[in-house]
Design a protein around this motif. Sequence first.
Motif, PDB file in Angstrom:
ATOM      1  N   GLY A 128       0.788  -1.185  -0.066  1.00 17.99           N
ATOM      2  CA  GLY A 128      -0.049   0.027   0.076  1.00 17.99           C
ATOM      3  C   GLY A 128       0.856   1.382   0.096  1.00 17.99           C
ATOM      4  N   GLU A 129       1.731   1.330   0.838  1.00 17.25           N
ATOM      5  CA  GLU A 129       2.806   2.443   0.768  1.00 17.25           C
ATOM      6  C   GLU A 129       3.690   2.673  -0.131  1.00 17.25           C
ATOM      7  OE1 GLU A 129       2.701   4.852   3.896  1.00 17.25           O
ATOM      8  OE2 GLU A 129       1.007   3.972   3.339  1.00 17.25           O
ATOM      9  N   THR A 130       4.075   1.717  -1.120  1.00 17.43           N
ATOM     10  CA  THR A 130       5.091   1.733  -2.234  1.00 17.43           C
ATOM     11  C   THR A 130       4.325   1.595  -3.321  1.00 17.43           C
ATOM     12  OG1 THR A 130       5.259  -0.721  -2.214  1.00 17.43           O
ATOM     13  CG2 THR A 130       6.897   0.698  -0.860  1.00 17.43           C
ATOM     14  N   GLY A 131       3.129   1.344  -3.377  1.00 12.44           N
ATOM     15  CA  GLY A 131       2.451   1.116  -4.722  1.00 12.44           C
ATOM     16  C   GLY A 131       2.907   0.003  -5.518  1.00 12.44           C
ATOM     17  N   ARG A 132       3.326  -1.088  -4.923  1.00 10.59           N
ATOM     18  CA  ARG A 132       4.028  -2.174  -5.827  1.00 10.59           C
ATOM     19  C   ARG A 132       3.004  -3.129  -5.901  1.00 10.59           C
ATOM     20  NH1 ARG A 132       9.134  -1.461  -8.310  1.00 10.59           N
ATOM     21  NH2 ARG A 132       9.413  -3.522  -7.782  1.00 10.59           N
ATOM     22  N   TYR A 133       3.271  -4.116  -6.644  1.00 10.20           N
ATOM     23  CA  TYR A 133       2.378  -5.555  -6.881  1.00 10.20           C
ATOM     24  C   TYR A 133       3.287  -6.643  -6.660  1.00 10.20           C
ATOM     25  CZ  TYR A 133      -0.428  -1.886  -9.351  1.00 10.20           C
ATOM     26  OH  TYR A 133      -1.009  -0.568  -9.565  1.00 10.20           O
ATOM     27  N   PRO A 134       2.897  -7.711  -6.365  1.00 10.40           N
ATOM     28  CA  PRO A 134       3.657  -8.939  -6.200  1.00 10.40           C
ATOM     29  C   PRO A 134       4.089  -9.410  -7.591  1.00 10.40           C
ATOM     30  CG  PRO A 134       1.346  -9.301  -5.092  1.00 10.40           C
ATOM     31  CD  PRO A 134       1.485  -7.902  -6.050  1.00 10.40           C
ATOM     32  N   LEU A 135       5.176 -10.148  -7.747  1.00  6.51           N
ATOM     33  CA  LEU A 135       6.082 -10.184  -8.778  1.00  6.51           C
ATOM     34  C   LEU A 135       5.343 -11.549  -9.733  1.00  6.51           C
ATOM     35  CD1 LEU A 135       9.804 -10.464  -7.651  1.00  6.51           C
ATOM     36  CD2 LEU A 135       8.393  -8.615  -8.606  1.00  6.51           C
TER      37      LEU A 135
END
Length: 245
Positions: free
Chosen positions: A112-119
């Motif tokens: 949520g904080e980084t705006g990343r998604y799982p690989l």
Amino acid sequence: FFGDQILEIVNKYKYLGIYLTKRLTFSPTLDDLASRARKGMLAIVKLLWSIGEHSPEIFFKMFDSQIQPILTYGSEIWGLSDNQECIERVHLSALKKFMGVSSKSPRHLIYGETGRYPLYVHTYARCIKFWLRLTCMDDKRYPRKAYNMLLNLQRQNYNTWACSIRNVLYKFGFGVVWEMQGVGDVKSFIKEFKQRLIDCFKQDWHSALESHDFYNVYSNFNHSLVRSPYLSLLNNISVRRVFAR
């Protein structure tokens, strides 16, 4: 024997960076990739810290260009496996080190904080892209012959790589692509497929925040998977760490 030479019998053998095992499992390969990627990730973290560079744009760019290719190597074959947790742990570890938070911080908050998604968004897409390449190959080529064999076994209810491709396509609403054994515009389809994976992950992320009391406070001020502005705005790394924690 190979001629007069005695061949050693082993439980696993590394070929082109992929471990072939007697049990036909990719766990040794994933563990090896995770181990090598972790060393590279720590080297990048130390380098950036040594030069005083704390920009999220630079950190994520270096991770995606230097570490992610290691973690997803050969994922055209193993990318639909269920045991990819060791791969994702390296990704999450990198994000936590960058933010300066505890290694035990919940993954949903880190995403949520980084705006990343799982690989797996990338490994799934690479599998499907490779599958589409196979469907366009001439039947005389060995990769296509191998795929045809897997396809026949899948039709006999054997659990094969082709079966995993079919299941993923149906799971995310692209069953018609499997039935047609291909698409017209591969590039556009892969883009749509990855977006579908991201949309589904966003739904799961929101559901997790709503279904656990532990996330009640956090869900009051973060409702989207977009990188938090303070990661870029706070140049003082100590202040940013405290804010993140």
